[in-house]
Write a protein that holds these residues in place. Structure first.
Motif, PDB file in Angstrom:
ATOM      1  N   ALA A 184      64.042 147.316   6.234  1.00  0.00           N
ATOM      2  CA  ALA A 184      64.358 148.681   5.798  1.00  0.00           C
ATOM      3  C   ALA A 184      65.036 148.687   4.432  1.00  0.00           C
ATOM      4  N   ILE A 185      66.010 147.798   4.231  1.00  0.00           N
ATOM      5  CA  ILE A 185      66.737 147.792   2.962  1.00  0.00           C
ATOM      6  C   ILE A 185      65.847 147.301   1.822  1.00  0.00           C
ATOM      7  N   LEU A 186      64.939 146.383   2.125  1.00  0.00           N
ATOM      8  CA  LEU A 186      64.026 145.882   1.099  1.00  0.00           C
ATOM      9  C   LEU A 186      62.968 146.920   0.744  1.00  0.00           C
ATOM     10  N   ASP A 187      62.547 147.715   1.709  1.00  0.00           N
ATOM     11  CA  ASP A 187      61.634 148.823   1.402  1.00  0.00           C
ATOM     12  C   ASP A 187      62.277 149.784   0.405  1.00  0.00           C
ATOM     13  N   GLU A 188      63.560 150.084   0.633  1.00  0.00           N
ATOM     14  CA  GLU A 188      64.279 150.962  -0.286  1.00  0.00           C
ATOM     15  C   GLU A 188      64.413 150.314  -1.664  1.00  0.00           C
ATOM     16  N   ALA A 189      64.718 149.021  -1.673  1.00  0.00           N
ATOM     17  CA  ALA A 189      64.836 148.309  -2.946  1.00  0.00           C
ATOM     18  C   ALA A 189      63.509 148.304  -3.697  1.00  0.00           C
ATOM     19  N   ASN A 190      62.421 148.116  -2.988  1.00  0.00           N
ATOM     20  CA  ASN A 190      61.103 148.102  -3.615  1.00  0.00           C
ATOM     21  C   ASN A 190      60.821 149.431  -4.316  1.00  0.00           C
ATOM     22  N   GLN A 191      61.178 150.533  -3.674  1.00  0.00           N
ATOM     23  CA  GLN A 191      60.988 151.839  -4.302  1.00  0.00           C
ATOM     24  C   GLN A 191      61.846 151.982  -5.556  1.00  0.00           C
ATOM     25  N   LEU A 192      63.102 151.549  -5.474  1.00  0.00           N
ATOM     26  CA  LEU A 192      63.982 151.624  -6.647  1.00  0.00           C
ATOM     27  C   LEU A 192      63.457 150.763  -7.788  1.00  0.00           C
ATOM     28  N   CYS A 193      62.956 149.575  -7.449  1.00  0.00           N
ATOM     29  CA  CYS A 193      62.416 148.680  -8.482  1.00  0.00           C
ATOM     30  C   CYS A 193      61.252 149.335  -9.216  1.00  0.00           C
ATOM     31  N   GLN A 194      60.398 150.016  -8.468  1.00  0.00           N
ATOM     32  CA  GLN A 194      59.268 150.684  -9.106  1.00  0.00           C
ATOM     33  C   GLN A 194      59.738 151.853  -9.969  1.00  0.00           C
ATOM     34  N   GLN A 195      60.703 152.608  -9.467  1.00  0.00           N
ATOM     35  CA  GLN A 195      61.222 153.742 -10.234  1.00  0.00           C
ATOM     36  C   GLN A 195      61.909 153.296 -11.522  1.00  0.00           C
ATOM     37  N   GLN A 196      62.614 152.170 -11.460  1.00  0.00           N
ATOM     38  CA  GLN A 196      63.395 151.689 -12.599  1.00  0.00           C
ATOM     39  C   GLN A 196      62.655 150.627 -13.424  1.00  0.00           C
ATOM     40  N   ASN A 197      61.420 150.318 -13.021  1.00  0.00           N
ATOM     41  CA  ASN A 197      60.609 149.305 -13.715  1.00  0.00           C
ATOM     42  C   ASN A 197      61.319 147.953 -13.767  1.00  0.00           C
ATOM     43  N   LEU A 198      61.901 147.543 -12.641  1.00  0.00           N
ATOM     44  CA  LEU A 198      62.583 146.250 -12.536  1.00  0.00           C
ATOM     45  C   LEU A 198      61.569 145.217 -12.035  1.00  0.00           C
ATOM     46  N   ILE A 199      60.771 144.692 -12.948  1.00  0.00           N
ATOM     47  CA  ILE A 199      59.644 143.860 -12.540  1.00  0.00           C
ATOM     48  C   ILE A 199      60.112 142.560 -11.889  1.00  0.00           C
ATOM     49  N   GLN A 200      61.073 141.867 -12.513  1.00  0.00           N
ATOM     50  CA  GLN A 200      61.520 140.584 -11.969  1.00  0.00           C
ATOM     51  C   GLN A 200      62.176 140.771 -10.597  1.00  0.00           C
ATOM     52  N   THR A 201      62.993 141.802 -10.475  1.00  0.00           N
ATOM     53  CA  THR A 201      63.633 142.062  -9.188  1.00  0.00           C
ATOM     54  C   THR A 201      62.597 142.441  -8.141  1.00  0.00           C
ATOM     55  N   ARG A 202      61.564 143.181  -8.548  1.00  0.00           N
ATOM     56  CA  ARG A 202      60.531 143.586  -7.591  1.00  0.00           C
ATOM     57  C   ARG A 202      59.735 142.374  -7.104  1.00  0.00           C
ATOM     58  N   ILE A 203      59.478 141.417  -7.980  1.00  0.00           N
ATOM     59  CA  ILE A 203      58.785 140.191  -7.548  1.00  0.00           C
ATOM     60  C   ILE A 203      59.573 139.527  -6.422  1.00  0.00           C
ATOM     61  N   ASN A 204      60.883 139.392  -6.626  1.00  0.00           N
ATOM     62  CA  ASN A 204      61.724 138.772  -5.597  1.00  0.00           C
ATOM     63  C   ASN A 204      61.766 139.615  -4.330  1.00  0.00           C
ATOM     64  N   CYS A 205      61.800 140.937  -4.500  1.00  0.00           N
ATOM     65  CA  CYS A 205      61.851 141.847  -3.359  1.00  0.00           C
ATOM     66  C   CYS A 205      60.588 141.714  -2.500  1.00  0.00           C
ATOM     67  N   LEU A 206      59.423 141.703  -3.139  1.00  0.00           N
ATOM     68  CA  LEU A 206      58.166 141.574  -2.407  1.00  0.00           C
ATOM     69  C   LEU A 206      58.090 140.228  -1.682  1.00  0.00           C
ATOM     70  N   ARG A 207      58.588 139.179  -2.344  1.00  0.00           N
ATOM     71  CA  ARG A 207      58.594 137.856  -1.693  1.00  0.00           C
ATOM     72  C   ARG A 207      59.451 137.874  -0.435  1.00  0.00           C
ATOM     73  N   VAL A 208      60.662 138.424  -0.536  1.00  0.00           N
ATOM     74  CA  VAL A 208      61.548 138.439   0.626  1.00  0.00           C
ATOM     75  C   VAL A 208      60.968 139.339   1.722  1.00  0.00           C
ATOM     76  N   LEU A 209      60.335 140.443   1.343  1.00  0.00           N
ATOM     77  CA  LEU A 209      59.657 141.273   2.333  1.00  0.00           C
ATOM     78  C   LEU A 209      58.571 140.464   3.063  1.00  0.00           C
ATOM     79  N   GLY A 210      57.861 139.630   2.308  1.00  0.00           N
ATOM     80  CA  GLY A 210      56.856 138.769   2.924  1.00  0.00           C
ATOM     81  C   GLY A 210      57.468 137.794   3.911  1.00  0.00           C
ATOM     82  N   VAL A 211      58.594 137.221   3.548  1.00  0.00           N
ATOM     83  CA  VAL A 211      59.271 136.267   4.436  1.00  0.00           C
ATOM     84  C   VAL A 211      59.761 136.974   5.703  1.00  0.00           C
ATOM     85  N   VAL A 212      60.367 138.147   5.527  1.00  0.00           N
ATOM     86  CA  VAL A 212      60.897 138.893   6.671  1.00  0.00           C
ATOM     87  C   VAL A 212      59.782 139.262   7.646  1.00  0.00           C
ATOM     88  N   THR A 213      58.697 139.829   7.132  1.00  0.00           N
ATOM     89  CA  THR A 213      57.611 140.245   8.027  1.00  0.00           C
ATOM     90  C   THR A 213      56.918 139.043   8.653  1.00  0.00           C
TER      91      THR A 213
END
Length: 413
Positions: free
Chosen positions: A116-145
């Motif tokens: 849940a918290i990573l889903d929220e972070a992913n949205q913020l990363c897209q809104q703020q164009n945080l590409i490097q942080t979004r890469i890490n966010c998607l990876r951790v989402l992959g690990v969690v799922t």
């Protein structure tokens, strides 16, 4: 305070590659000062200062295997920053904190909260164009799922992270993505794809002089050899990995490889030594507050005790492992313990309960490839022996159960 904020930021590149050991030692020596600087910046709501520190602080706590400390620090920080007025700088910092917190919640087995918290972070990363942080966010989402047993969802997240990293990331970010992809393919029993990911990652890690990551990858390749019942090769790879973990003082790696060696010894039918190894691994995982690993350890203790003919002990370990796996939200681990309970019922002559459990496992979406194949093999044998009406009644009964209701039934028997 500003000195130590800049200090931890300057140390970030050192966590990678050949200087990792020296960097961790350097940061460890000043950790109390760094934590005091973080606490001061948080009290002052100094978003700029916290932003300088967040990645280095998260990396250090993660590399030292301290998930509860990371959870406590980033939970408090997120609560404070979320309460601030909404600005771009606040949202950018919040996304970075959420990614770190999601990682530590995953380590603590709080998988639903992490997603849940990573889903929220992913949205913020897209809104703020945080590409490097979004890469890490998607990876951790992959690990969690993946840890939830949702391998197809995990692969989608990881492939998106990989594609984004190829265009906008770097080698250090790509390494854990390839590692996570390989692990997810292992869970799907697609070993050639897993080996290809690990081989690519080892080449990249060697080029980056990242010997710790090489050891992690060797350990994962040992898992493939073990799944393919090449136990001698698995143990060779894990012993090799252990050398790297000892060199880096990487305790979580040592715990995991000790755990894995126990699995291989089990495959070699060296049950007493396997049980001793898994107890050592469990003790280290408990010290490191790794509840997912502890749940897996209880499952393996149950499996080995079963092989030694210690049925009451086996059932107790498996029940304890079921409860802990359920508490962490790890359906894959829970299914593994259910599968071993099915084997226990089968060997004890309780064919109706074994049939019920194998049917449940075979149809559950969190069942991984190897476990599903074994369940289907056992079902083929049972359906050849049991009356068709019994099989039909059991298939109907299985449909009324969820994993939670099944656990409650098993533990309360």
């Amino acid at each position: 305070t500003h000195y130590f904020a800049h200090f931890i930021q300057a140390q970030e590149p050192g966590f990678k590659g050949a200087t990792a050991r020296e960097t961790i030692a350097t940061v460890s020596a000043d950790w109390e000062n760094i934590q005091a600087a973080w606490d001061w910046a948080l009290a002052q709501k100094d978003e700029a200062l916290l932003d300088k520190m967040v990645t280095g602080v998260g990396r250090f706590l993660g590399d030292r295997g301290r998930p509860l400390a990371g959870t406590a620090l980033f939970e408090e920080s997120l609560q404070t920053i979320r309460a601030q007025p909404v600005t771009d700088s606040r949202d950018q910092l919040m996304a970075k904190i959420q990614v770190e917190l999601g990682h530590f919640w995953d380590q603590n087995g709080r998988l639903s909260e992490a997603e849940a918290i990573l889903d929220e972070a992913n949205q913020l990363c897209q809104q703020q164009n945080l590409i490097q942080t979004r890469i890490n966010c998607l990876r951790v989402l992959g690990v969690v799922t993946d840890h939830q047993g949702r391998q197809d969802v995990a692969l989608r997240y990881l492939e998106e992270a990989q594609a984004l990293c190829q265009t906008a990331g770097d080698g250090d970010q790509m390494l854990p993505i390839l590692n996570a992809l390989g692990n997810s393919y292992i869970d799907k029993a697609e070993f050639e794809k897993a080996n290809a990911c690990f081989a690519e990652a080892i080449t990249l890690a060697a080029a980056l002089d990242n010997s710790l990551r090489v050891a992690i990858l060797q350990s994962n390749m040992g898992i493939i050899a073990n799944r393919q019942q090449n136990y001698a090769e698995a143990i060779r790879l894990w012993r090799l990995a252990q050398q790297g973990f000892i060199e880096h003082k990487y305790e979580i790696g040592l715990a995991n490889t000790t755990f894995n060696i126990a699995m291989a010894l089990h495959g070699l039918e060296q049950y007493d030594e396997a049980l001793a190894q898994i107890q050592r691994a469990y003790d280290l995982l408990e010290k490191l507050e790794q509840r997912r690993g502890m749940a897996a350890g209880l499952g393996v203790m149950g499996m080995i005790s079963h092989k030694l003919g210690k049925r009451p002990e086996a059932r107790r370990y498996l029940h304890d492992g079921l409860v802990m796996a359920q508490e962490t939200g790890s359906e894959g681990l829970t299914i593994s313990s259910v599968a071993e309970l099915a084997e226990l019922e089968l060997s004890g002559g309780n064919l109706s309960q074994a049939l019920f459990l194998f049917l449940f496992i075979a149809q559950h979406p969190a069942t991984n490839g190897t476990t599903r194949e074994n369940a289907q093999r056992m079902l083929a044998e049972l359906t050849a022996e049991l009356p068709p009406e019994m099989i039909a009644e059991t298939e109907t009964a299985v449909q009324s159960h969820t994993l939670d209701t099944l656990i409650a039934q098993l533990v309360n028997e």
